[in-house]
Write a protein that holds these residues in place. Structure first.
Motif, PDB file in Angstrom:
ATOM      1  N   PHE A 296      -6.990 -17.235  13.266  1.00 30.90           N
ATOM      2  CA  PHE A 296      -6.344 -16.661  12.092  1.00 30.90           C
ATOM      3  C   PHE A 296      -6.866 -17.305  10.812  1.00 30.90           C
ATOM      4  CE2 PHE A 296      -2.872 -16.976   8.999  1.00 30.90           C
ATOM      5  CZ  PHE A 296      -2.647 -15.632   8.746  1.00 30.90           C
ATOM      6  N   LYS A 297      -6.963 -18.637  10.807  1.00 30.46           N
ATOM      7  CA  LYS A 297      -7.430 -19.322   9.606  1.00 30.46           C
ATOM      8  C   LYS A 297      -8.886 -18.985   9.305  1.00 30.46           C
ATOM      9  CE  LYS A 297      -4.188 -23.183   9.764  1.00 30.46           C
ATOM     10  NZ  LYS A 297      -4.001 -24.650   9.842  1.00 30.46           N
ATOM     11  N   GLU A 298      -9.697 -18.834  10.349  1.00 34.00           N
ATOM     12  CA  GLU A 298     -11.088 -18.456  10.117  1.00 34.00           C
ATOM     13  C   GLU A 298     -11.172 -17.064   9.475  1.00 34.00           C
ATOM     14  OE1 GLU A 298     -12.974 -18.706  13.871  1.00 34.00           O
ATOM     15  OE2 GLU A 298     -13.115 -20.916  13.864  1.00 34.00           O
ATOM     16  N   CYS A 299     -10.338 -16.154   9.938  1.00 31.50           N
ATOM     17  CA  CYS A 299     -10.339 -14.797   9.350  1.00 31.50           C
ATOM     18  C   CYS A 299      -9.902 -14.825   7.893  1.00 31.50           C
ATOM     19  CB  CYS A 299      -9.410 -13.889  10.164  1.00 31.50           C
ATOM     20  SG  CYS A 299     -10.047 -13.385  11.770  1.00 31.50           S
ATOM     21  N   LEU A 300      -8.852 -15.626   7.587  1.00 27.60           N
ATOM     22  CA  LEU A 300      -8.388 -15.707   6.217  1.00 27.60           C
ATOM     23  C   LEU A 300      -9.432 -16.339   5.313  1.00 27.60           C
ATOM     24  CD1 LEU A 300      -5.607 -14.776   7.224  1.00 27.60           C
ATOM     25  CD2 LEU A 300      -4.594 -16.541   5.761  1.00 27.60           C
ATOM     26  N   ASP A 301     -10.084 -17.405   5.779  1.00 29.74           N
ATOM     27  CA  ASP A 301     -11.103 -18.050   4.954  1.00 29.74           C
ATOM     28  C   ASP A 301     -12.269 -17.105   4.698  1.00 29.74           C
ATOM     29  OD1 ASP A 301      -9.558 -20.308   4.891  1.00 29.74           O
ATOM     30  OD2 ASP A 301     -10.594 -21.270   6.602  1.00 29.74           O
ATOM     31  N   GLU A 302     -12.688 -16.382   5.719  1.00 28.43           N
ATOM     32  CA  GLU A 302     -13.803 -15.449   5.546  1.00 28.43           C
ATOM     33  C   GLU A 302     -13.409 -14.305   4.603  1.00 28.43           C
ATOM     34  OE1 GLU A 302     -17.675 -14.123   6.065  1.00 28.43           O
ATOM     35  OE2 GLU A 302     -16.726 -16.020   6.678  1.00 28.43           O
ATOM     36  N   ALA A 303     -12.167 -13.828   4.710  1.00 29.52           N
ATOM     37  CA  ALA A 303     -11.726 -12.739   3.839  1.00 29.52           C
ATOM     38  C   ALA A 303     -11.682 -13.191   2.382  1.00 29.52           C
ATOM     39  CB  ALA A 303     -10.353 -12.247   4.287  1.00 29.52           C
ATOM     40  N   ARG A 304     -11.188 -14.396   2.120  1.00 29.92           N
ATOM     41  CA  ARG A 304     -11.146 -14.894   0.743  1.00 29.92           C
ATOM     42  C   ARG A 304     -12.554 -15.138   0.197  1.00 29.92           C
ATOM     43  NH1 ARG A 304      -6.230 -17.545   2.646  1.00 29.92           N
ATOM     44  NH2 ARG A 304      -4.471 -16.706   1.408  1.00 29.92           N
TER      45      ARG A 304
ATOM     46  N   GLN B 234      -0.315 -11.301  18.176  1.00 37.03           N
ATOM     47  CA  GLN B 234      -0.471 -12.038  19.431  1.00 37.03           C
ATOM     48  C   GLN B 234       0.245 -13.387  19.371  1.00 37.03           C
ATOM     49  OE1 GLN B 234      -4.685 -12.238  20.132  1.00 37.03           O
ATOM     50  NE2 GLN B 234      -4.880 -10.031  20.520  1.00 37.03           N
ATOM     51  N   MET B 235       0.172 -14.056  18.215  1.00 36.25           N
ATOM     52  CA  MET B 235       0.885 -15.330  18.073  1.00 36.25           C
ATOM     53  C   MET B 235       2.385 -15.123  18.177  1.00 36.25           C
ATOM     54  SD  MET B 235      -1.070 -17.669  15.208  1.00 36.25           S
ATOM     55  CE  MET B 235      -1.077 -16.407  13.940  1.00 36.25           C
ATOM     56  N   GLN B 236       2.868 -14.029  17.643  1.00 38.08           N
ATOM     57  CA  GLN B 236       4.300 -13.760  17.713  1.00 38.08           C
ATOM     58  C   GLN B 236       4.758 -13.569  19.150  1.00 38.08           C
ATOM     59  OE1 GLN B 236       5.478 -10.601  15.135  1.00 38.08           O
ATOM     60  NE2 GLN B 236       7.660 -11.043  15.294  1.00 38.08           N
ATOM     61  N   LEU B 237       3.941 -12.856  19.960  1.00 35.99           N
ATOM     62  CA  LEU B 237       4.278 -12.700  21.374  1.00 35.99           C
ATOM     63  C   LEU B 237       4.267 -14.042  22.091  1.00 35.99           C
ATOM     64  CD1 LEU B 237       2.242  -9.468  22.210  1.00 35.99           C
ATOM     65  CD2 LEU B 237       4.720  -9.686  21.951  1.00 35.99           C
ATOM     66  N   ALA B 238       3.256 -14.887  21.786  1.00 38.73           N
ATOM     67  CA  ALA B 238       3.191 -16.200  22.417  1.00 38.73           C
ATOM     68  C   ALA B 238       4.366 -17.067  22.008  1.00 38.73           C
ATOM     69  CB  ALA B 238       1.869 -16.879  22.037  1.00 38.73           C
TER      70      ALA B 238
ATOM     71  N   ASP C  66       5.970 -16.940  10.775  1.00 36.24           N
ATOM     72  CA  ASP C  66       6.498 -16.413   9.514  1.00 36.24           C
ATOM     73  C   ASP C  66       5.664 -16.876   8.326  1.00 36.24           C
ATOM     74  OD1 ASP C  66       8.488 -15.164  10.953  1.00 36.24           O
ATOM     75  OD2 ASP C  66       9.951 -16.796  10.668  1.00 36.24           O
ATOM     76  N   GLY C  67       5.214 -18.127   8.371  1.00 34.99           N
ATOM     77  CA  GLY C  67       4.349 -18.609   7.299  1.00 34.99           C
ATOM     78  C   GLY C  67       3.017 -17.881   7.279  1.00 34.99           C
ATOM     79  N   PHE C  68       2.478 -17.569   8.460  1.00 38.61           N
ATOM     80  CA  PHE C  68       1.216 -16.814   8.520  1.00 38.61           C
ATOM     81  C   PHE C  68       1.398 -15.389   7.968  1.00 38.61           C
ATOM     82  CE2 PHE C  68       0.042 -19.643  12.354  1.00 38.61           C
ATOM     83  CZ  PHE C  68      -0.409 -20.626  11.502  1.00 38.61           C
TER      84      PHE C  68
ATOM     85  N   MET D 278      -0.601 -13.534   4.986  1.00 42.24           N
ATOM     86  CA  MET D 278      -1.153 -12.182   5.112  1.00 42.24           C
ATOM     87  C   MET D 278      -0.740 -11.320   3.913  1.00 42.24           C
ATOM     88  SD  MET D 278      -2.974 -11.656   7.874  1.00 42.24           S
ATOM     89  CE  MET D 278      -2.802  -9.903   8.134  1.00 42.24           C
ATOM     90  N   ALA D 279       0.515 -11.452   3.475  1.00 37.30           N
ATOM     91  CA  ALA D 279       0.971 -10.678   2.319  1.00 37.30           C
ATOM     92  C   ALA D 279       0.219 -11.096   1.064  1.00 37.30           C
ATOM     93  CB  ALA D 279       2.476 -10.871   2.131  1.00 37.30           C
ATOM     94  N   ASN D 280      -0.042 -12.390   0.893  1.00 41.36           N
ATOM     95  CA  ASN D 280      -0.798 -12.844  -0.269  1.00 41.36           C
ATOM     96  C   ASN D 280      -2.234 -12.320  -0.235  1.00 41.36           C
ATOM     97  OD1 ASN D 280       1.403 -14.305  -1.221  1.00 41.36           O
ATOM     98  ND2 ASN D 280       0.835 -16.137  -0.038  1.00 41.36           N
ATOM     99  N   LEU D 281      -2.840 -12.319   0.958  1.00 37.25           N
ATOM    100  CA  LEU D 281      -4.189 -11.791   1.085  1.00 37.25           C
ATOM    101  C   LEU D 281      -4.235 -10.303   0.773  1.00 37.25           C
ATOM    102  CD1 LEU D 281      -7.157 -12.219   1.884  1.00 37.25           C
ATOM    103  CD2 LEU D 281      -6.494 -11.776   4.268  1.00 37.25           C
ATOM    104  N   LYS D 282      -3.191  -9.571   1.166  1.00 32.98           N
ATOM    105  CA  LYS D 282      -3.140  -8.142   0.875  1.00 32.98           C
ATOM    106  C   LYS D 282      -3.082  -7.902  -0.628  1.00 32.98           C
ATOM    107  CE  LYS D 282      -2.965  -3.920   2.423  1.00 32.98           C
ATOM    108  NZ  LYS D 282      -4.086  -3.350   3.195  1.00 32.98           N
ATOM    109  N   ARG D 283      -2.339  -8.744  -1.368  1.00 32.46           N
ATOM    110  CA  ARG D 283      -2.288  -8.585  -2.815  1.00 32.46           C
ATOM    111  C   ARG D 283      -3.627  -8.893  -3.460  1.00 32.46           C
ATOM    112  NH1 ARG D 283       3.034 -10.674  -2.020  1.00 32.46           N
ATOM    113  NH2 ARG D 283       2.281 -12.820  -2.271  1.00 32.46           N
ATOM    114  N   GLU D 284      -4.339  -9.894  -2.938  1.00 29.29           N
ATOM    115  CA  GLU D 284      -5.663 -10.208  -3.475  1.00 29.29           C
ATOM    116  C   GLU D 284      -6.641  -9.056  -3.234  1.00 29.29           C
ATOM    117  OE1 GLU D 284      -6.917 -13.852  -1.758  1.00 29.29           O
ATOM    118  OE2 GLU D 284      -5.264 -15.034  -2.600  1.00 29.29           O
ATOM    119  N   ILE D 285      -6.544  -8.442  -2.070  1.00 32.32           N
ATOM    120  CA  ILE D 285      -7.413  -7.283  -1.780  1.00 32.32           C
ATOM    121  C   ILE D 285      -7.084  -6.127  -2.735  1.00 32.32           C
ATOM    122  CG2 ILE D 285      -7.958  -5.535  -0.041  1.00 32.32           C
ATOM    123  CD1 ILE D 285      -7.498  -7.683   2.098  1.00 32.32           C
ATOM    124  N   GLN D 286      -5.788  -5.919  -3.015  1.00 34.92           N
ATOM    125  CA  GLN D 286      -5.394  -4.843  -3.920  1.00 34.92           C
ATOM    126  C   GLN D 286      -5.889  -5.101  -5.343  1.00 34.92           C
ATOM    127  OE1 GLN D 286      -3.910  -1.998  -2.918  1.00 34.92           O
ATOM    128  NE2 GLN D 286      -4.259  -1.270  -5.020  1.00 34.92           N
TER     129      GLN D 286
END
Length: 248
Positions: free
Chosen positions: A12-20, A54-58, A73-75, A79-87
């Motif tokens: 998850f963190k790798e995806c967020l870092d790459e997206a930013r 998947q993390m939520q199921l685990a 919940d923190g993740f 995700m919501a912050n990343l969505k605002r940056e994309i917008q």
């Protein structure tokens, strides 16, 4: 189960870092670079969203204390912050595409600024026209409602007048019947009076005729000459019936 969860966290963190990182490149690049960065960021955001699920199921299956769920919940907040940056990058890309380049290139010339100002003024004029037309339409609607109310009141008055006319007509018909009955009664009374007068005239005529007929018969009957009671020819006796006022 905890090791699996930590593996999800790392992905998850790798995806967020790459997206930013892609978003930073998009902010610094031109219109095409922004489009590419947005496509990559949206793809990475979807991957991160799948990892969060998947993390939520685990966390539900192996977390008894609830700490893993709090991390999920923190993740989700990240995700919501990343969505605002994309917008934000999407809005900037759309604005750059509309202006034909980057912000600095698009508004760098005075001619383009004046064109933008003229377009803005025209848009404001169109908006004012629309508002004015809407106001006129609302006024016309109010006038139409008032007219409909007046027509409804006039209809009520006409209905009342029609009922009054019908009442007057019925009164006239009743008066005509009464007058006709009175006329018929007067006609019968007049006929009776005429009949009585006619009978009286006939009786008067019959009585007068009989009276004159009896007088004529008495005058033409001669007295016997040898009778001692015969009046003398030299004696004149006044005949009361010979008076012209005898019949009176």
């Amino acid at each position: 189960m905890a090791n699996v969860f930590r593996g999800y966290v790392k992905e998850f963190k790798e995806c967020l870092d790459e997206a930013r990182k892609r978003l930073s490149e998009g902010h610094a690049g031109d219109v095409n670079a922004k489009k590419v960065a947005l496509a990559d960021a949206n793809r990475l955001w979807k991957d991160a969203d799948q990892i969060v699920k998947q993390m939520q199921l685990a966390a539900r299956s192996g977390d008894s204390s609830g700490s893993l769920q709090r991390e999920v919940d923190g993740f989700k907040s990240e995700m919501a912050n990343l969505k605002r940056e994309i917008q934000m990058l999407q809005d900037k890309s759309d604005r750059s595409a509309l202006l034909g380049g980057t912000d600095e290139e698009a508004i760098g010339s005075i001619e383009e600024r004046s064109m933008l100002r003229g377009d803005r003024q025209r848009l404001m004029g169109v908006t004012n026209n629309i508002v004015s037309a809407q106001t006129t339409a609302n006024d016309a609607l109010d006038v139409g409602r008032s007219t409909l109310g007046d027509l409804a009141r006039q209809r009520e008055r006409l209905e009342q007048s029609r009922l009054s006319i019908q009442g007057i007509k019925s009164l006239i018909l009743d008066s005509g019947r009464i007058i006709k009955s009175m006329w018929n009664g007067n006609y019968a009374e007049t006929a009776v009076k005429l009949a009585i007068c006619l009978v009286l005239l006939i009786l008067i005529f019959v009585i007068s005729y009989l009276r004159w007929f009896r007088r004529g018969s008495q005058q033409h009957t001669p007295e016997p000459s040898g009778s001692p009671f015969a009046p003398s020819s030299n004696t004149t006796t006044a005949n009361p019936d010979s008076s012209p006022f005898a019949n009176i």
